[in-house]
Design a protein around this motif. Structure first.
Motif, PDB file in Angstrom:
ATOM      1  N   THR A  79      61.216  20.445  12.646  1.00 33.88           N
ATOM      2  CA  THR A  79      62.144  21.453  12.770  1.00 33.88           C
ATOM      3  C   THR A  79      62.940  21.387  11.078  1.00 33.88           C
ATOM      4  N   ASP A 164      67.202  30.460  16.748  1.00 33.55           N
ATOM      5  CA  ASP A 164      66.614  31.450  17.635  1.00 33.55           C
ATOM      6  C   ASP A 164      65.204  31.577  17.266  1.00 33.55           C
ATOM      7  N   ASP A 165      64.826  30.751  15.997  1.00 34.47           N
ATOM      8  CA  ASP A 165      63.145  30.932  15.563  1.00 34.47           C
ATOM      9  C   ASP A 165      62.665  29.720  16.211  1.00 34.47           C
ATOM     10  N   THR A 166      61.079  29.924  16.435  1.00 35.21           N
ATOM     11  CA  THR A 166      60.325  29.243  17.195  1.00 35.21           C
ATOM     12  C   THR A 166      60.401  27.855  16.382  1.00 35.21           C
ATOM     13  N   THR A 185      62.617  27.577  21.320  1.00 36.39           N
ATOM     14  CA  THR A 185      63.758  27.302  20.230  1.00 36.39           C
ATOM     15  C   THR A 185      64.527  26.331  20.382  1.00 36.39           C
ATOM     16  N   ARG A 372      60.760  32.508  23.908  1.00 35.40           N
ATOM     17  CA  ARG A 372      60.383  33.794  23.291  1.00 35.40           C
ATOM     18  C   ARG A 372      59.230  34.642  23.833  1.00 35.40           C
TER      19      ARG A 372
END
Length: 515
Positions: A79, A164-166, A185, A372
């Motif tokens: 991350t 909210d990004d993968t 996410t 998502r």
């Protein structure tokens, strides 16, 4: 109720925890431990080295490791590099890992010495795959994970991955039998921590967790990596579940929380009954991954003198959808009430209308915890995500107080000891064998594992079926838990006019074989 302060970017939590907890141990295993201060530094360096190596934002990094401290570190470090950590089963068959490597298009593999030869064989002559090798040995075609974690990189970590990004991709399987990458996410996973593990299970910095769960599962990733880290707890990571090892550690260290799946608790009950063992320091056990029989739940609590809470969760919802509470009313055999902030509907699969109290319907879920979508599978995503609701394919009933009980599956999933098996995947292997005209796989109840797969096979020549050869083939092509418990000869596979297998007919035949 909702612990909103826990729903923040991983790098932010890492820096704050390094200052707050400093030399407190975050994770430890049989080899090593890492403090919160060291965790922040090591993930910073690892992420910086990934950036320095040219790993682009959003690229996939395959985490192909046995349970270890490095597994937990890798989930957090990816991350910080703003890349996607791809969690895979270290016990998967080579053909399965090859498919996952190709489907994810990962150009980085973090692995250990036990899996290095397999990784080398899979990447072959490809020169675009960077291998990071954990452990003490240095090899010419891989970079040392430990060296990268302990030396300063020329580049800084990106530390800018949006909530909210993968962040992680976990593989599941569909009715076609081909695994699909589920895109999760930071927000979806940490929401479950903030809405379930912290407020309901009471997970806190005071807890010491014993984790026998495989860390590539979404349940373990969310509770045993992100949950433990987010609240500042301490966790002992077991390489794999062992009844005797769990008893040994519970007797030696003051663990307060033990997560597991029903099969694990079944083995613990059997073992404790023989030894008279009780978990005196445990305050709570939690179960997910498969349906917990009410009788097992009651027996475990009686033997160990500790509350065992069952919940329902799946990969596509970042695990938990419902959970039983440690206080108040409870219905044994039920998987509890919806997690706060998560919407739950039971819908008639034919009419699309919500069903009434006590009636069976397909479970639909909405909330910040929903995935998502599926990686590179727009059609499959559209099929299950509709108007803000995820269609689970599972069937359930809700009582007048809102307690949910899972009653079956519209999908053809077989759950063996908490591990998911899709019949089509096993059938595809059987149909590759010479002498097999047709094949179908169904579930058979098992007293300890919940379910096991049983294969019905139509031989090309009646009466000529080499069961040993088929089992050997399955053992080569599939993970061990997917290998059929039995292979039974049948004259013809019952199918509908459109060619779909009539599995209920095979279940009837299975009962006849048992009789």
């Amino acid at each position: 109720m909702l612990r909103v302060e826990l729903i923040r970017p991983i790098p932010q939590l890492l820096v704050e925890h390094a200052e707050r907890f400093q030399d407190k141990v975050a994770f430890y295993d049989d080899r090593r431990s890492v403090t919160y201060a060291a965790l922040a530094e090591r993930t910073r360096r690892l992420a910086g080295h990934l950036v320095e190596a040219g790993v682009a934002r959003g690229e996939r990094v395959l985490i192909y490791l046995d349970n270890s401290v490095e597994t937990a570190e890798s989930y957090l470090a990816t991350t910080r590099a703003s890349v996607v950590g791809v969690c895979v089963n270290p016990d998967a068959a080579p053909s399965e890992i090859g498919y996952l490597l190709a489907d994810s298009d990962a150009h980085v593999v973090i692995t250990d010495e036990a899996h290095l030869a397999r990784v080398r064989a899979l990447i072959g002559e490809r020169g675009d795959v960077l291998i990071l090798l954990t452990g003490d040995r240095e090899v010419p075609d891989a970079r040392s994970y430990e060296q990268l974690a302990t030396t300063e990189p020329a580049s800084a970590p990106r530390d800018d991955l949006d909530l909210d990004d993968t962040a992680w991709m976990l593989y599941t399987s569909g009715t076609t039998g081909r695994p699909k990458g589920v895109l999760l996410t930071q927000r979806s996973c940490l929401w479950v921590v903030a809405a379930c593990w912290a407020p309901i299970a009471g997970l806190s910095a005071e807890d010491q967790v014993l984790c026998p769960l495989p860390l590539f599962h979404s349940y373990a990733l969310d509770l045993c990596v992100l949950g433990v880290f987010a609240v500042g707890a301490t966790e002992r990571i077991l390489p794999r579940f062992s009844t005797s090892r769990v008893f040994e550690l519970l007797a030696a260290e003051p663990f307060t929380v033990l997560p597991g799946v029903p099969t694990m608790f079944q083995y613990l009950v059997h073992g404790a009954g023989e030894s008279g063992f009780r978990g005196d320091t445990l305050r709570l056990c939690v179960s997910a991954g498969a349906i917990m029989p009410a009788a097992l739940n009651a027996e475990f609590e009686q033997v160990f003198g500790v509350r065992l809470l069952e919940g329902y969760g799946i990969t596509e919802t970042s695990t938990m959808v419902t959970m039983n509470w440690p206080v108040g009313g409870r219905v044994l055999g039920s998987c509890g009430l919806p997690v706060p902030g998560v919407g739950v509907r039971l819908v008639d699969p034919v009419t699309g209308e919500d069903v009434g109290v006590g009636e069976e319907g397909e479970l639909w879920v909405s909330g910040p915890n929903v995935m998502r979508g599926y990686h590179n599978r727009t059609d499959a995503t559209a099929e299950v995500l509709r108007h803000g609701w995820y269609r689970t394919g599972d069937l359930g009933r809700r009582d007048a107080n809102g307690f949910l009980t899972i009653s079956g599956r519209t999908k053809e999933l077989i759950i063996r000891g908490g591990e998911n098996i899709y019949p089509a995947e096993v059938e595809a292997v059987l149909l590759k064998a010479g002498g097999v005209a047709d094949a179908a796989v169904v579930a058979r109840k098992h007293p300890d594992l919940g379910e096991v797969p049983v294969a019905f096979v139509v031989p090309e020549q009646p009466g000529v079926l080499d069961v040993a050869a088929l089992l050997e083939l399955c053992g080569r092509e599939l993970s061990r838990f997917k290998v059929p418990a039995d292979i039974l000869e049948i004259d013809a596979i019952p199918r509908t006019g459109s060619g779909k297998i009539m599995r209920f007919r095979l279940q009837e035949r299975l009962s006849a074989f048992a009789g």
